[in-house]
Design an enzyme around this catalytic site. Structure first.
Site, short mmCIF file in Angstrom:
data_model
loop_
_atom_site.label_atom_id
_atom_site.label_comp_id
_atom_site.label_asym_id
_atom_site.label_seq_id
_atom_site.Cartn_x
_atom_site.Cartn_y
_atom_site.Cartn_z
N SER A 17 0.81 -1.21 0.00
CA SER A 17 0.00 0.00 0.00
C SER A 17 0.85 1.26 0.00
O SER A 17 0.34 2.35 -0.23
CB SER A 17 -0.95 0.01 1.21
OG SER A 17 -0.21 0.22 2.39
N LYS A 19 1.07 4.26 6.87
CA LYS A 19 0.36 5.19 5.96
C LYS A 19 0.92 6.60 6.14
O LYS A 19 1.59 6.91 7.13
CB LYS A 19 -1.14 5.22 6.29
CG LYS A 19 -1.90 3.92 6.04
CD LYS A 19 -2.21 3.73 4.58
CE LYS A 19 -3.00 2.42 4.38
NZ LYS A 19 -2.23 1.22 4.77
#
Lengths: 219, 219
Positions: free
Chosen positions: B134, B171
DNA sequence: TTGTTCATAGAACTTATGTTCAATAGTATA
DNA sequence: TATACTATTGAACATAAGTTCTATGAACAA
């Protein structure tokens, strides 16, 4: 070696020797041990030491002052073997690297040679700061440090560091069809093609410096 | 401290003491130095040592056998301070990390805390093995180890590690417009949106574990 | 030249340190 | 009980190791 179970006092003495050594930089004398444990005769301390020696916990060098050494000092030895100050090469010299004699001025970085699949810790590994984004699709960014195992050959598919036109370049190494290809991982760049003369990888002004075994980035 | 320039012999003696010490575990005696450098009088060696002491290169404990110590023994002291066995957290526990008591079973990795902008070396840093892609556009790949400075807050734009639905996730941290966004670096993934209630970042089952300060990859 | 500093040597000395021998209890073991 | 092993003490000893003092020659500056 089967080690006998140590009594509390023996453990304490062993611990004292280790602690003293790590604090002072040298082991204690018999009399210093005597003082610590309130033993009134040096022979008392000596007795314990030679006992610990027989059980394999100590090495004693006869007739040497401070000649005791703890055997199997895991905390120091293991930590040391898992740590290596890797030199970071900034510019690439014309000749082969002289990894054996690290320059004290040069940048260095502590790494875990085991993690990068290197058992020896001496001069096998070096770091190289990556310039540009020619390998960005491999997750190698501008400014990253690649960990390189110095070796003059590589397998097809390895990511390598090569000296090319007086610059160090990181590329994927491909070999086949009579030529060697240094392949970037960025469609914006073109691969470098070199004739393959079998043995040495030194076709046109190129030299293989090593194989990239890891990467370290600071953000 | 301004250190005078050392003669060749002085450098050699200093180097000998360091080498002897690292090999034997204790410093050499005057007579051992004499023997090494073919000095026929202990006073010759003593002369040099006290000279080096005056210049600040040695510490000498009077009347102690093997009582010399190299000052600023870079190779040992700095190496130690520039080296830290960072724990690599595999799974993410429900509560806050217990970095202070490293489990001997857990994976560890030697790192250079200085390189990652961390001066303290105690439990500030930990590693986390990245799962998934990701964050691939930031060059963070599946299997990479991110180096994380444990802290409960972050600045807009930092790459962070957060606990999200019982998983650790890496993230980019965005804050603004009354909400917090955990933004992946891969168009195939959707950002995570959380209401921002000011103080604690614990909106809906989320906790900030730390800020990513580096990355280590083994190939 | 003279004087100073540096580097070394030799010897004597003191202290630190490891070694050896003899002796004493305590404790476990046969 | 006798025996052996453990832990400790005390003293004497030998050597290892740091200290001190004196002296010498070379290099160097005033």
């Amino acid at each position: 070696m089967i080690m006998a179970i140590l009594s509390k006092k023996q453990q304490d003495i062993l611990a004292f020797i280790e602690k003293y050594h790590s604090q002072c930089g040298y082991p204690p004398t018999l009399r210093e041990i005597c003082k610590k444990f309130s033993i009134s005769s040096t022979n008392g301390a000596r007795y314990h030491l030679h006992r610990l020696k027989q059980m394999g916990y100590l090495e004693i060098e006869p007739n040497k002052s401070r000649g005791v050494k703890c055997v199997g000092n895991v905390s120091q030895q293991q930590e040391k073997s898992r740590s290596f100050r890797m030199p970071i090469l900034g510019s690439v010299p014309a000749g082969p690297f002289d990894l054996a004699s690290p320059d004290s001025n040069e940048e260095q970085l502590t790494v875990d040679p085991e993690f990068f699949g290197s058992r020896k810790q001496e001069p096998e590994l070096f770091g190289l700061r990556v310039k540009g984004d020619s390998m960005i699709d491999e997750g190698i960014h501008d400014g990253d440090i690649v960990v390189v195992r110095a070796q003059p050959n590589a397998n097809d598919g390895d990511i390598v560091v090569a000296r090319w036109e007086e610059e160090a370049t990181v590329k994927r190494f491909r070999r086949g069809g009579g030529q060697i290809i240094l392949e970037p991982a960025n469609p914006a760049y073109n691969p470098i093609l070199i004739d393959d003369h079998g043995g040495k990888e030194e076709g046109q002004d190129i030299a293989l410096l090593g194989v990239v075994v890891g990467l370290i980035r600071s953000m």
